[in-house]
Write a protein that holds these residues in place. Structure first.
Motif, PDB file in Angstrom:
ATOM      1  N   TRP A  67       0.829  -1.211   0.000  1.00 53.44           N
ATOM      2  CA  TRP A  67       0.000   0.000   0.000  1.00 53.44           C
ATOM      3  C   TRP A  67       0.860   1.255   0.000  1.00 53.44           C
ATOM      4  CZ3 TRP A  67      -3.274  -2.079   4.627  1.00 53.44           C
ATOM      5  CH2 TRP A  67      -4.145  -3.072   4.165  1.00 53.44           C
ATOM      6  N   ALA A  68       1.884   1.278   0.847  1.00 57.61           N
ATOM      7  CA  ALA A  68       2.750   2.459   0.933  1.00 57.61           C
ATOM      8  C   ALA A  68       3.493   2.691  -0.383  1.00 57.61           C
ATOM      9  CB  ALA A  68       3.738   2.304   2.091  1.00 57.61           C
ATOM     10  N   THR A  69       3.911   1.634  -1.026  1.00 57.68           N
ATOM     11  CA  THR A  69       4.591   1.754  -2.324  1.00 57.68           C
ATOM     12  C   THR A  69       3.640   2.318  -3.371  1.00 57.68           C
ATOM     13  OG1 THR A  69       6.031  -0.114  -1.762  1.00 57.68           O
ATOM     14  CG2 THR A  69       5.896   0.491  -4.081  1.00 57.68           C
ATOM     15  N   SER A  70       2.415   1.821  -3.399  1.00 55.57           N
ATOM     16  CA  SER A  70       1.427   2.321  -4.358  1.00 55.57           C
ATOM     17  C   SER A  70       1.122   3.794  -4.129  1.00 55.57           C
ATOM     18  CB  SER A  70       0.129   1.510  -4.257  1.00 55.57           C
ATOM     19  OG  SER A  70       0.353   0.182  -4.643  1.00 55.57           O
ATOM     20  N   ILE A  71       1.012   4.183  -2.872  1.00 56.78           N
ATOM     21  CA  ILE A  71       0.724   5.581  -2.548  1.00 56.78           C
ATOM     22  C   ILE A  71       1.897   6.477  -2.935  1.00 56.78           C
ATOM     23  CG2 ILE A  71       0.325   7.189  -0.643  1.00 56.78           C
ATOM     24  CD1 ILE A  71      -1.227   4.798   0.715  1.00 56.78           C
ATOM     25  N   ALA A  72       3.110   6.080  -2.574  1.00 57.62           N
ATOM     26  CA  ALA A  72       4.293   6.884  -2.908  1.00 57.62           C
ATOM     27  C   ALA A  72       4.461   7.010  -4.420  1.00 57.62           C
ATOM     28  CB  ALA A  72       5.545   6.263  -2.283  1.00 57.62           C
ATOM     29  N   ARG A  73       4.239   5.947  -5.124  1.00 53.77           N
ATOM     30  CA  ARG A  73       4.355   5.978  -6.590  1.00 53.77           C
ATOM     31  C   ARG A  73       3.346   6.961  -7.184  1.00 53.77           C
ATOM     32  NH1 ARG A  73       3.362   0.723 -10.451  1.00 53.77           N
ATOM     33  NH2 ARG A  73       4.190   1.594 -12.390  1.00 53.77           N
ATOM     34  N   TYR A  74       2.136   6.933  -6.677  1.00 51.93           N
ATOM     35  CA  TYR A  74       1.098   7.857  -7.146  1.00 51.93           C
ATOM     36  C   TYR A  74       1.486   9.305  -6.837  1.00 51.93           C
ATOM     37  CZ  TYR A  74      -3.479  10.057  -7.605  1.00 51.93           C
ATOM     38  OH  TYR A  74      -4.524  10.875  -7.961  1.00 51.93           O
ATOM     39  N   VAL A  75       1.997   9.540  -5.640  1.00 54.79           N
ATOM     40  CA  VAL A  75       2.419  10.890  -5.236  1.00 54.79           C
ATOM     41  C   VAL A  75       3.532  11.401  -6.150  1.00 54.79           C
ATOM     42  CG1 VAL A  75       3.595  12.170  -3.390  1.00 54.79           C
ATOM     43  CG2 VAL A  75       1.683  10.664  -2.834  1.00 54.79           C
ATOM     44  N   LEU A  76       4.432  10.531  -6.535  1.00 52.43           N
ATOM     45  CA  LEU A  76       5.541  10.939  -7.402  1.00 52.43           C
ATOM     46  C   LEU A  76       5.066  11.355  -8.801  1.00 52.43           C
ATOM     47  CD1 LEU A  76       8.199   8.304  -6.348  1.00 52.43           C
ATOM     48  CD2 LEU A  76       8.355  10.783  -6.026  1.00 52.43           C
ATOM     49  N   HIS A  77       3.955  10.833  -9.225  1.00 56.68           N
ATOM     50  CA  HIS A  77       3.390  11.203 -10.530  1.00 56.68           C
ATOM     51  C   HIS A  77       2.616  12.511 -10.382  1.00 56.68           C
ATOM     52  CE1 HIS A  77       4.167   7.873 -13.330  1.00 56.68           C
ATOM     53  NE2 HIS A  77       4.155   7.099 -12.256  1.00 56.68           N
ATOM     54  N   ARG A  78       3.301  13.575 -10.072  1.00 54.61           N
ATOM     55  CA  ARG A  78       2.637  14.842  -9.755  1.00 54.61           C
ATOM     56  C   ARG A  78       1.954  15.489 -10.953  1.00 54.61           C
ATOM     57  NH1 ARG A  78       7.507  19.176  -9.012  1.00 54.61           N
ATOM     58  NH2 ARG A  78       8.545  18.706 -10.974  1.00 54.61           N
ATOM     59  N   ASN A  79       2.294  15.086 -12.145  1.00 54.64           N
ATOM     60  CA  ASN A  79       1.668  15.655 -13.344  1.00 54.64           C
ATOM     61  C   ASN A  79       0.611  14.736 -13.935  1.00 54.64           C
ATOM     62  OD1 ASN A  79       3.252  18.000 -13.240  1.00 54.64           O
ATOM     63  ND2 ASN A  79       4.940  16.967 -14.279  1.00 54.64           N
ATOM     64  N   GLY A  80       0.095  13.844 -13.128  1.00 55.97           N
ATOM     65  CA  GLY A  80      -0.924  12.911 -13.595  1.00 55.97           C
ATOM     66  C   GLY A  80      -0.370  11.509 -13.720  1.00 55.97           C
ATOM     67  N   ALA A  81      -0.987  10.609 -13.005  1.00 60.07           N
ATOM     68  CA  ALA A  81      -0.524   9.226 -12.994  1.00 60.07           C
ATOM     69  C   ALA A  81      -1.218   8.427 -14.086  1.00 60.07           C
ATOM     70  CB  ALA A  81      -0.820   8.598 -11.636  1.00 60.07           C
ATOM     71  N   PRO A  82      -0.503   7.431 -14.647  1.00 59.04           N
ATOM     72  CA  PRO A  82      -1.153   6.510 -15.583  1.00 59.04           C
ATOM     73  C   PRO A  82      -2.303   5.786 -14.871  1.00 59.04           C
ATOM     74  CG  PRO A  82       1.224   6.173 -15.575  1.00 59.04           C
ATOM     75  CD  PRO A  82       0.914   7.110 -14.463  1.00 59.04           C
ATOM     76  N   GLU A  83      -3.211   5.264 -15.635  1.00 56.13           N
ATOM     77  CA  GLU A  83      -4.408   4.632 -15.083  1.00 56.13           C
ATOM     78  C   GLU A  83      -4.076   3.498 -14.114  1.00 56.13           C
ATOM     79  OE1 GLU A  83      -8.385   2.290 -16.614  1.00 56.13           O
ATOM     80  OE2 GLU A  83      -7.400   3.666 -18.000  1.00 56.13           O
ATOM     81  N   HIS A  84      -3.091   2.659 -14.464  1.00 56.56           N
ATOM     82  CA  HIS A  84      -2.770   1.524 -13.588  1.00 56.56           C
ATOM     83  C   HIS A  84      -2.175   1.985 -12.252  1.00 56.56           C
ATOM     84  CE1 HIS A  84       1.038   2.183 -15.747  1.00 56.56           C
ATOM     85  NE2 HIS A  84       1.632   1.608 -14.715  1.00 56.56           N
ATOM     86  N   VAL A  85      -1.446   3.096 -12.260  1.00 54.23           N
ATOM     87  CA  VAL A  85      -0.887   3.633 -11.015  1.00 54.23           C
ATOM     88  C   VAL A  85      -2.010   4.224 -10.169  1.00 54.23           C
ATOM     89  CG1 VAL A  85       0.659   5.395 -10.051  1.00 54.23           C
ATOM     90  CG2 VAL A  85       1.379   4.041 -12.047  1.00 54.23           C
TER      91      VAL A  85
END
Length: 140
Positions: free
Chosen positions: A67-85
């Motif tokens: 869960w923490a990895t998924s959240i951090a990865r999403y946060v890093l995509h500050r300009n919009g995350a891909p759908e799977h992220v």
């Protein structure tokens, strides 16, 4: 921290991390950017998990790391995350909400118990009543 740079690399890969966390364009993910995203993830996990477990958790169950990895990865995509992220992020939040509501439990080690549920008793205090029938006698 519940997740690490290695967890992010395993989940997202080197290229994606360079793309989303190399803010100074030197070819490597910026440590401060990664650390901030991981801290944001920890804070969010603790917000939900803290409703049922003492936080920070003394040991990190694998599902919390995910869960923490998924959240951090999403946060890093500050300009919009891909759908799977974004889907991974939403799934992590939904699972954390389930933990907070008590619908799901964490696989904690022996000795790491959940916080005991309260009895549900509501306590209230209020000042004495000002307008009583005796004080209002004679007013119409």
């Amino acid at each position: 921290m519940y997740a690490s740079l290695e967890d992010l690399i395993e989940r997202a890969g080197d290229k994606e991390l360079r793309d989303i966390a190399d803010r100074d364009r030197d070819g490597a993910p910026d440590a401060a950017v990664i650390e901030a995203a991981l801290q944001d993830a920890d804070n969010l996990v603790n917000t939900y998990v803290g409703a049922k477990y003492p936080v920070p958790l003394p040991s990190t169950p694998p599902i919390v790391r995910t869960w923490a990895t998924s959240i951090a990865r999403y946060v890093l995509h500050r300009n919009g995350a891909p759908e799977h992220v974004e889907t991974d992020y939403k799934d992590a939040i939904a699972a954390l909400k389930d933990v907070a509501r008590g619908v799901a439990t964490l696989p904690v080690e022996d000795g790491e118990a959940a916080i005991a549920a309260t009895s549900g008793t509501v306590m209230a205090a209020h000042p004495p009543q000002v307008f009583t029938p005796d004080r209002l006698r004679g007013w119409r």
